[in-house]
Motif scaffolding. Structure first.
Motif, PDB file in Angstrom:
ATOM      1  N   ALA A 111     110.189  13.168  58.070  1.00  0.00           N
ATOM      2  CA  ALA A 111     110.665  12.409  59.631  1.00  0.00           C
ATOM      3  C   ALA A 111     109.707  12.629  60.399  1.00  0.00           C
ATOM      4  O   ALA A 111     109.620  11.752  61.578  1.00  0.00           O
ATOM      5  N   TRP A 112     109.567  13.743  61.297  1.00  0.00           N
ATOM      6  CA  TRP A 112     108.716  14.012  62.476  1.00  0.00           C
ATOM      7  C   TRP A 112     107.454  13.838  61.606  1.00  0.00           C
ATOM      8  O   TRP A 112     106.541  13.723  62.678  1.00  0.00           O
ATOM      9  N   PHE A 131     118.323  17.751  53.687  1.00  0.00           N
ATOM     10  CA  PHE A 131     118.854  17.320  54.716  1.00  0.00           C
ATOM     11  C   PHE A 131     117.866  17.550  55.475  1.00  0.00           C
ATOM     12  O   PHE A 131     116.474  16.921  56.618  1.00  0.00           O
ATOM     13  N   LYS A 132     117.195  18.880  55.181  1.00  0.00           N
ATOM     14  CA  LYS A 132     116.329  19.655  56.070  1.00  0.00           C
ATOM     15  C   LYS A 132     114.196  18.977  55.484  1.00  0.00           C
ATOM     16  O   LYS A 132     114.045  18.955  56.219  1.00  0.00           O
ATOM     17  N   ASN A 133     115.341  18.888  54.699  1.00  0.00           N
ATOM     18  CA  ASN A 133     113.210  18.096  53.692  1.00  0.00           C
ATOM     19  C   ASN A 133     112.688  16.745  54.427  1.00  0.00           C
ATOM     20  O   ASN A 133     112.246  16.633  54.990  1.00  0.00           O
ATOM     21  N   ASN A 134     113.996  15.936  54.244  1.00  0.00           N
ATOM     22  CA  ASN A 134     114.301  14.633  55.571  1.00  0.00           C
ATOM     23  C   ASN A 134     113.367  14.624  56.652  1.00  0.00           C
ATOM     24  O   ASN A 134     113.287  14.122  57.410  1.00  0.00           O
ATOM     25  N   LEU A 135     114.939  15.487  57.761  1.00  0.00           N
ATOM     26  CA  LEU A 135     114.460  16.053  58.629  1.00  0.00           C
ATOM     27  C   LEU A 135     112.351  16.034  58.803  1.00  0.00           C
ATOM     28  O   LEU A 135     111.981  15.575  59.225  1.00  0.00           O
ATOM     29  N   ALA A 190     118.332  12.847  63.974  1.00  0.00           N
ATOM     30  CA  ALA A 190     118.116  13.880  64.470  1.00  0.00           C
ATOM     31  C   ALA A 190     116.112  14.487  64.542  1.00  0.00           C
ATOM     32  O   ALA A 190     116.531  14.802  65.408  1.00  0.00           O
ATOM     33  N   ALA A 191     115.478  13.414  64.135  1.00  0.00           N
ATOM     34  CA  ALA A 191     114.287  13.256  64.354  1.00  0.00           C
ATOM     35  C   ALA A 191     114.069  12.821  65.865  1.00  0.00           C
ATOM     36  O   ALA A 191     113.083  13.440  66.891  1.00  0.00           O
ATOM     37  N   ALA A 236     122.017  10.880  54.830  1.00  0.00           N
ATOM     38  CA  ALA A 236     121.286  12.199  54.626  1.00  0.00           C
ATOM     39  C   ALA A 236     119.314  11.860  55.009  1.00  0.00           C
ATOM     40  O   ALA A 236     119.085  11.839  56.374  1.00  0.00           O
ATOM     41  N   SER A 238     119.405  12.053  59.293  1.00  0.00           N
ATOM     42  CA  SER A 238     117.572  12.692  59.407  1.00  0.00           C
ATOM     43  C   SER A 238     116.447  11.895  60.271  1.00  0.00           C
ATOM     44  O   SER A 238     116.133  12.784  61.136  1.00  0.00           O
ATOM     45  N   GLN A 269     113.404   6.530  50.540  1.00  0.00           N
ATOM     46  CA  GLN A 269     114.707   6.120  50.672  1.00  0.00           C
ATOM     47  C   GLN A 269     115.458   5.997  49.175  1.00  0.00           C
ATOM     48  O   GLN A 269     116.507   6.285  48.864  1.00  0.00           O
TER      49      GLN A 269
END
Length: 402
Positions: free
Chosen positions: A14-15, A7-11, A263-264, A256, A260, A244
């Motif tokens: 995305a950022w 999830f962190k890597n996806n986020l 969340a981004a 995820a 993400s 994805q």
């Protein structure tokens, strides 16, 4: 632990995609900072000034030899609350009609013969109000004044009849019925002339609970935040969905990737909302931060749904702008709520702009209605479920090149 790292890597990715639009985001942030605050101050100033009503002249006429128009013009001229917007003059009917045609007066009130006697004895003779066809606003105001006068007259006549019924039940010695009729009518006439002391003046806000400047500032700010959905199209379309889909084929779920993206968007929307809220009014900064995060999460879910439902930036922009503009109108962010039709006023609690505005004003000490909490919660859950279903459907179908 692997899911959190994934999830962190996806986020982060995305950022990175959103950062490619940094100039667009900077312009949007400046727009959200300056326009709502300026428009809110301007709207607050305009609504606080009120509206001056003037230029309405009502000519009163009666059959030849009747002095009632002169007396009415004299007494009505002593009512300061009425003379603020209406001037009364006594004229002959032919002279009044000529003045009306020339535009020198606004309307003509034609009294019948023995009007005062008819009112005193309860006959209520008919009146004629002749208004200019090219001045509808003034005519509407005169109609409202006439209806108000009729309501007062009806209430006073009910009191007159009540007194006469008491008199007929037990007449006092030496007091004739004609004297009772005359005295009680003059008593109510004096009450009408001095009616200002019978009422209490209460100021009613044109926009509801919030001050006018704050109402318009927060309404425009939240409308802009909802309209920002096209900014997030890159994390819901194109190569991102292709990426994805490949992860999906490798055994990774869609949750995820979708999460993400939401969340981004949240910190970006917080950067748009929180400075505007701080500029609009003061409050507990921790509560403002919490309210801003909640509003940003709602707008992020809305953006996700618009991006996935439309599939491209143009369609997303039309959808987001249309919904946010309709919500702004329904919330009274274009016209004050008091000027909206009654049907729209009753539906204003269904507007996302209303919910978000009240949430933003909550840290400043203004109450947050239960309907706003329920609307935000239920709608957010519904948007999350629907956008996640659309996200999974598009990834599974490989709709990435859009």
């Amino acid at each position: 632990m692997k899911e959190i790292r994934f999830f962190k890597n996806n986020l982060v990715l995305a950022w990175a995609r959103l950062c490619r639009q940094r100039w667009l985001l900077a312009g949007l942030a400046l727009l959200c900072l300056l326009v709502p605050a300026g428009a809110g101050q301007a709207a607050g100033f305009l609504l606080s000034q009120g509206v001056e009503l003037g230029g309405i002249t009502l000519a009163i006429t009666a059959p030849a030899g009747d002095q009632t128009p002169r007396l009415l013009a004299q007494y009505m001229g002593e009512m300061e609350d009425v003379t603020q917007y209406c001037k009364f003059v006594a004229m002959e009917e032919e002279e009044a009609m000529t003045a009306l045609n020339r535009g020198e007066i606004t309307a003509v009130l034609a009294l019948p013969q023995n009007f005062i006697q008819g009112v005193m004895w309860g006959d209520n003779p008919d009146l004629r109000l002749i208004a200019a066809g090219d001045r509808p606003l003034e005519s509407l105001l005169l109609l409202w004044v006439g209806q108000s006068a009729c309501d007062i007259l009806s209430a006073f006549q009910a009191g007159v009849y009540a007194v006469l019924e008491l008199y007929e039940t037990n007449p006092p010695p030496g007091l004739t019925r004609d004297q009772v009729v005359l005295d009680i009518n003059w008593k109510y006439i004096n009450l009408a002339l001095d009616r200002a002391g019978m009422f209490q003046t209460e100021e009613v806000s044109a926009v509801g609970t919030l001050p006018a400047a704050l109402h318009y500032a927060l309404a425009l700010l939240t409308c802009f935040a909802l309209s920002a959905a096209p900014v997030f199209v890159p994390i819901y379309s194109g190569s991102w969905l292709i990426f994805q889909r490949r992860l999906r084929c490798a055994g990774r779920g869609c949750e995820a990737g979708w999460l993400s993206g939401v969340a981004a968007a949240v910190p970006v929307l917080m950067a748009l909302l929180i400075p505007g809220v701080l500029l609009a009014g003061a409050g507990d900064w921790l509560l403002i931060l919490a309210a801003g995060m909640g509003a940003a999460l709602f707008c992020a879910l809305f953006s996700s749904l618009c991006c996935l439902a439309a599939g491209n930036a143009a369609g997303c922009g039309v959808m987001a702008f249309g919904i946010s503009l309709a919500s702004l109108v329904l919330a009274g962010g274009v016209l004050p709520p008091v000027l909206l039709p009654q049907t729209l006023r009753r539906l204003s609690w269904l507007s996302p702009v209303t919910w978000l505005s009240r949430l933003a004003a909550w840290p400043m000490g203004y109450p947050m209605p239960v309907s706003a909490w329920a609307g935000l919660g239920v709608t957010a859950v519904g948007m999350a479920a629907l956008s996640l279903a659309l996200y999974r459907r598009r990834v599974d179908r490989g709709e990435g090149r859009l």
